[in-house]
Design a protein around this motif. Structure first.
Motif, mmCIF file in Angstrom:
data_model
loop_
_atom_site.group_PDB
_atom_site.id
_atom_site.type_symbol
_atom_site.label_atom_id
_atom_site.label_comp_id
_atom_site.label_asym_id
_atom_site.label_seq_id
_atom_site.Cartn_x
_atom_site.Cartn_y
_atom_site.Cartn_z
ATOM 1 N N ALA A 170 41.270 62.242 32.848
ATOM 2 C CA ALA A 170 41.111 63.442 33.676
ATOM 3 C C ALA A 170 41.990 63.355 34.915
ATOM 4 O O ALA A 170 42.612 64.347 35.318
ATOM 5 C CB ALA A 170 39.653 63.623 34.074
ATOM 6 N N ALA A 171 42.062 62.172 35.513
ATOM 7 C CA ALA A 171 42.921 61.985 36.690
ATOM 8 C C ALA A 171 44.380 62.206 36.333
ATOM 9 O O ALA A 171 45.126 62.843 37.093
ATOM 10 C CB ALA A 171 42.724 60.589 37.273
ATOM 11 N N ALA A 172 44.794 61.702 35.174
ATOM 12 C CA ALA A 172 46.185 61.877 34.755
ATOM 13 C C ALA A 172 46.502 63.350 34.514
ATOM 14 O O ALA A 172 47.542 63.857 34.963
ATOM 15 C CB ALA A 172 46.460 61.058 33.499
ATOM 16 N N LEU A 174 48.856 65.341 37.106
ATOM 17 C CA LEU A 174 50.130 65.875 36.633
ATOM 18 C C LEU A 174 50.218 67.375 36.879
ATOM 19 O O LEU A 174 51.269 67.880 37.326
ATOM 20 C CB LEU A 174 50.288 65.568 35.145
ATOM 21 C CG LEU A 174 51.599 65.993 34.505
ATOM 22 C CD1 LEU A 174 52.775 65.252 35.142
ATOM 23 C CD2 LEU A 174 51.560 65.735 33.018
ATOM 24 N N LEU A 175 49.136 68.083 36.628
ATOM 25 C CA LEU A 175 49.128 69.530 36.851
ATOM 26 C C LEU A 175 49.335 69.870 38.326
ATOM 27 O O LEU A 175 50.138 70.757 38.658
ATOM 28 C CB LEU A 175 47.815 70.130 36.353
ATOM 29 C CG LEU A 175 47.677 71.648 36.460
ATOM 30 C CD1 LEU A 175 48.692 72.325 35.550
ATOM 31 C CD2 LEU A 175 46.283 72.072 36.089
ATOM 32 N N GLY A 177 43.978 67.478 43.767
ATOM 33 C CA GLY A 177 43.472 67.158 42.436
ATOM 34 C C GLY A 177 42.152 66.405 42.498
ATOM 35 O O GLY A 177 41.239 66.667 41.716
ATOM 36 N N ALA A 178 42.053 65.455 43.433
ATOM 37 C CA ALA A 178 40.795 64.720 43.604
ATOM 38 C C ALA A 178 39.681 65.661 44.034
ATOM 39 O O ALA A 178 38.535 65.547 43.573
ATOM 40 C CB ALA A 178 40.978 63.598 44.627
ATOM 41 N N LEU A 179 40.009 66.603 44.911
ATOM 42 C CA LEU A 179 39.014 67.575 45.354
ATOM 43 C C LEU A 179 38.551 68.453 44.194
ATOM 44 O O LEU A 179 37.349 68.732 44.050
ATOM 45 C CB LEU A 179 39.600 68.438 46.482
ATOM 46 C CG LEU A 179 38.664 69.413 47.148
ATOM 47 C CD1 LEU A 179 37.612 68.656 47.950
ATOM 48 C CD2 LEU A 179 39.447 70.338 48.056
ATOM 49 N N ILE A 180 39.470 68.857 43.348
ATOM 50 C CA ILE A 180 39.128 69.682 42.180
ATOM 51 C C ILE A 180 38.177 68.922 41.248
ATOM 52 O O ILE A 180 37.183 69.474 40.762
ATOM 53 C CB ILE A 180 40.402 70.121 41.442
ATOM 54 C CG1 ILE A 180 41.165 71.158 42.272
ATOM 55 C CG2 ILE A 180 40.084 70.676 40.060
ATOM 56 C CD1 ILE A 180 42.558 71.440 41.773
ATOM 57 N N LEU A 181 38.475 67.651 41.004
ATOM 58 C CA LEU A 181 37.611 66.863 40.126
ATOM 59 C C LEU A 181 36.232 66.636 40.751
ATOM 60 O O LEU A 181 35.219 66.621 40.042
ATOM 61 C CB LEU A 181 38.268 65.529 39.785
ATOM 62 C CG LEU A 181 39.423 65.616 38.789
ATOM 63 C CD1 LEU A 181 40.082 64.268 38.631
ATOM 64 C CD2 LEU A 181 38.933 66.127 37.455
ATOM 65 N N GLY A 182 36.184 66.474 42.058
ATOM 66 C CA GLY A 182 34.895 66.341 42.731
ATOM 67 C C GLY A 182 34.066 67.603 42.608
ATOM 68 O O GLY A 182 32.850 67.546 42.355
ATOM 69 N N ALA A 231 38.447 61.413 40.241
ATOM 70 C CA ALA A 231 38.657 61.703 41.657
ATOM 71 C C ALA A 231 38.893 60.416 42.436
ATOM 72 O O ALA A 231 39.730 60.373 43.353
ATOM 73 C CB ALA A 231 37.462 62.462 42.231
ATOM 74 N N GLY A 232 38.183 59.366 42.077
ATOM 75 C CA GLY A 232 38.387 58.079 42.733
ATOM 76 C C GLY A 232 39.767 57.514 42.462
ATOM 77 O O GLY A 232 40.413 56.955 43.355
ATOM 78 N N VAL A 233 40.243 57.660 41.228
ATOM 79 C CA VAL A 233 41.590 57.184 40.887
ATOM 80 C C VAL A 233 42.638 57.954 41.683
ATOM 81 O O VAL A 233 43.562 57.360 42.267
ATOM 82 C CB VAL A 233 41.835 57.317 39.365
ATOM 83 C CG1 VAL A 233 43.299 57.113 39.020
ATOM 84 C CG2 VAL A 233 40.968 56.338 38.600
#
Length: 116
Positions: free
Chosen positions: A24-26, A30-31, A55-60, A105-107
């Motif tokens: 998910a981080a990748a 990338l996006l 990106g981390a914020l989106i995953l959170g 998000a952590g990655v």
């Protein structure tokens, strides 16, 4: 006839969640990097760090949306069953679906920390 899958051990399940989180981080990283490069006409180190932070914020937020959705669904189900006079024990939270975006998000946050 479909065979019944064998239950996974706890370390195997945690490794699978971590793998999904890194994937998910990748994908999200990338996006966001592509969008940042297109919008800014190039990609600098600061722009990459900013994009990966988003990106981390989106995953959170994705992880929070899963929790919010599950709690709302449980509340609706319990209300409907209470009207029928049935008892209902709400299922637990779907931890793999919550933890995978948090791992991602952590990655991404670790990469942002390394870039800064």
């Amino acid at each position: 006839m479909n065979p019944v899958p064998a239950p996974q051990s706890v370390p195997a399940r945690l490794a699978q969640i971590a793998l999904y989180g890194v994937a998910a981080a990748a994908g999200v990283g990338l996006l966001t990097l592509i969008v940042s490069a297109v919008l800014n006409g190039g990609l600098t180190r600061a722009a990459a760090a900013d994009a990966l932070g988003w990106g981390a914020l989106i995953l959170g937020f994705l992880s929070g949306a899963v929790v919010y959705s599950q709690s709302g669904q449980s509340r609706i189900e319990s209300t409907m069953r209470a009207r029928l006079g049935e008892g209902y024990r709400a299922p637990g939270l779907p931890w793999p679906q919550i933890l995978a975006p948090l791992v991602g998000a952590g990655v991404l946050s670790a990469i942002v920390f390394a870039l800064n």
